[in-house]
Design an enzyme around this catalytic site. Structure first.
Site, short mmCIF file in Angstrom:
data_model
loop_
_atom_site.label_atom_id
_atom_site.label_comp_id
_atom_site.label_asym_id
_atom_site.label_seq_id
_atom_site.Cartn_x
_atom_site.Cartn_y
_atom_site.Cartn_z
N GLY A 1 0.77 -1.24 0.00
CA GLY A 1 0.00 0.00 0.00
C GLY A 1 0.80 1.28 0.00
O GLY A 1 0.29 2.32 0.43
N SER A 2 2.02 1.26 -0.51
CA SER A 2 2.80 2.50 -0.53
C SER A 2 2.16 3.55 -1.46
O SER A 2 2.12 4.74 -1.12
CB SER A 2 4.26 2.24 -0.91
OG SER A 2 4.36 1.67 -2.18
N ASN A 3 1.66 3.12 -2.61
CA ASN A 3 0.95 4.07 -3.48
C ASN A 3 -0.34 4.56 -2.84
O ASN A 3 -0.71 5.72 -2.97
CB ASN A 3 0.65 3.44 -4.85
CG ASN A 3 1.76 3.69 -5.85
OD1 ASN A 3 2.18 4.81 -6.04
ND2 ASN A 3 2.22 2.63 -6.49
N LEU B 1 -8.88 -9.01 -11.58
CA LEU B 1 -9.64 -8.43 -12.68
C LEU B 1 -10.94 -7.86 -12.12
O LEU B 1 -11.63 -8.51 -11.34
CB LEU B 1 -9.93 -9.51 -13.72
CG LEU B 1 -10.41 -9.04 -15.09
CD1 LEU B 1 -9.33 -8.23 -15.78
CD2 LEU B 1 -10.76 -10.26 -15.93
N VAL B 2 -11.27 -6.65 -12.50
CA VAL B 2 -12.46 -5.98 -11.96
C VAL B 2 -13.70 -6.54 -12.66
O VAL B 2 -13.74 -6.61 -13.89
CB VAL B 2 -12.35 -4.45 -12.15
CG1 VAL B 2 -13.62 -3.75 -11.72
CG2 VAL B 2 -11.14 -3.92 -11.39
N ASN C 1 -6.24 2.65 -13.07
CA ASN C 1 -5.21 1.75 -12.57
C ASN C 1 -3.84 2.31 -12.93
O ASN C 1 -3.71 3.05 -13.92
CB ASN C 1 -5.38 0.36 -13.21
CG ASN C 1 -4.38 -0.64 -12.69
OD1 ASN C 1 -4.14 -0.74 -11.49
ND2 ASN C 1 -3.79 -1.41 -13.59
N HIS D 1 0.05 0.93 -13.83
CA HIS D 1 0.82 -0.26 -14.20
C HIS D 1 2.30 0.12 -14.26
O HIS D 1 2.64 1.18 -14.81
CB HIS D 1 0.36 -0.80 -15.56
CG HIS D 1 1.01 -2.09 -15.92
ND1 HIS D 1 0.64 -3.28 -15.34
CD2 HIS D 1 2.03 -2.36 -16.77
CE1 HIS D 1 1.41 -4.24 -15.84
NE2 HIS D 1 2.26 -3.72 -16.70
#
Length: 189
Positions: free
Chosen positions: A12-14, A87-88, A102, A104
């Site tokens: 969870g750094s982002n 996958l959403v 998202n 990437h």
């Protein structure tokens, strides 16, 4: 004030970077963090940051409306995937059409698709002797890493770079650009 939900699967750094970016922002706030792993470190970060969080399983995500209902109850305006590896489902894409983004860790369409995340991407970039890599921020559709590109930023890859060095360069790009792009997008809602 717009409301952002962040989905993450790992440390969870982002996510933390995005929460802190919007903490004193008049435009939006991260109001909930969701994870598909009940022991993901991102949930501990959420607690430290004072942001409500939930974890969920495959049944909740793919075979019920539980997550969509949760986002509706929270009044969510935008969904941000920050290291989220599933996958959403189409039901969530339909509900938040054009409002799910998202990040990437490569320059799509290179090194995208199922299984291409984190160190898998950086290992491949180095193995293929690429001279540059970077980040891609894109809209989410029903396929891994195939949504329309919103933004890309590049960084050079030196012949002596290890995958870990490449990962560090890419993380700097993520931290610098992801919150700013989310802010620009949410300002248009």
């Amino acid at each position: 004030m717009k409301r952002i939900a962040v989905f993450a699967s790992g440390s969870g750094s982002n996510t933390e970077n995005i929460v802190k970016f919007f903490r004193n922002n008049d435009l939006a706030r991260v109001t909930i963090i969701l994870s598909n792993k009940k022991d993901a470190y991102v949930l501990e970060r959420a607690q430290q940051l004072g942001v409500p969080s939930i974890s969920f399983n495959r049944e909740d995500f793919y075979n019920s409306n539980k997550i969509v209902r949760t986002l509706e109850e929270q009044g969510i305006d935008m969904v941000v995937l920050a290291g989220f590896l599933w996958l959403v489902p189409q039901s969530l894409i339909d509900k938040y059409d054009g409002r799910i983004v998202n990040i990437h860790p490569a320059l799509l369409p290179k090194y995208g698709g199922k299984g291409m995340f984190g160190m898998n991407v950086h290992n491949a970039v180095v193995a293929e002797k690429e001279t540059e890599t970077g980040i891609t921020i894109h809209y989410v559709n029903g396929r891994y890493d195939e949504g329309n590109v919103i933004f890309q930023a590049k960084v050079s890859v030196n012949p002596s770079d290890t995958p870990e060095m490449v990962a560090d360069k890419v993380h700097h790009l993520e931290y610098e650009h992801f919150p700013k792009i989310v802010e620009k997008l949410i300002a248009t809602l």
